[in-house]
Design an enzyme around this catalytic site. Sequence first.
Site: not given
Ligand code: 13P
Length: 251
Positions: A9, A11, A96, A98, A168, A174, A214
């Site tokens: 992803n 982002k 997601h 976010e 997740e 992150g 992560s």
């Molecule tokens: P990270 O791997 O940067 O923690 O992000 C995970 C994520 O949100 C994948 O959709």
Amino acid sequence: MRIKMVAGNWKMNKNLQEGIALATELKEALQQNAPKCAVVIGTPFIHLASVAQIIKDSPIRLAAENCADKVSGAYTGEVSAEMVRSTGAEYCILGHSERRAYYHEDYDILKEKVLLALQNGLKPIFCIGEVKEEREAGKQNEVVRAQLEGSVFNLNAEEWKNITLAYEPVWAIGTGLTATPAQAQEMHAYIRSLIAEKYGKQAAEDTTILYGGSCNAKNAAELFANPDVDGGLIGGASLKAPDFCTIIAAR
Ligand code: 13P
């Protein structure tokens, strides 16, 4: 047998030229080392059509990171599931954390998005997971159950076959704080038990459940070693082809 998968992803990272370069690098790396699992990259909308051309003769599959909750029309700035599909993308990341947190996507909006994705031939990668306070209060199971019931457990058994889930935990995204392999396994097994209750044991066995948060080149192997962790949804570490390839090789 369910599909094992490593999905990236991206982002809101990489301009178009950088995205093309990353997809090209990844494709070339996987030509040297053929993946043993499904590989998907989720890119910003504007990259989709170009990246689709680059990866067309490779094992890499393409995902959007979102789609609209409306079919078409006067929704300035939105991108429909039909438009996403027309680029060559086969998957769509939905739900997601976010999007839930920053763009206020609630259960009903996500339910619409999932249906529109499916109606347009896209396979949703549907994300669920609790925030830190919910985990600290021991409410993670309740939260994940509500997210599934609110947006995807309305699907029929045929539709369900096109769903990939990604657990997740928001506190791990992150942050460098990964769920322990035991925490991931416990939640994935719980999620699979909910699917079994709703769609039956076979459907539960056949559903791919990814871990995200992560997950990186160092910890992927121990996370993927768990029987109910079918792969990963990778944020930061999917932006560097060598790291992403190490994660793919761990699956
Ligand atoms: P990270 O791997 O940067 O923690 O992000 C995970 C994520 O949100 C994948 O959709």
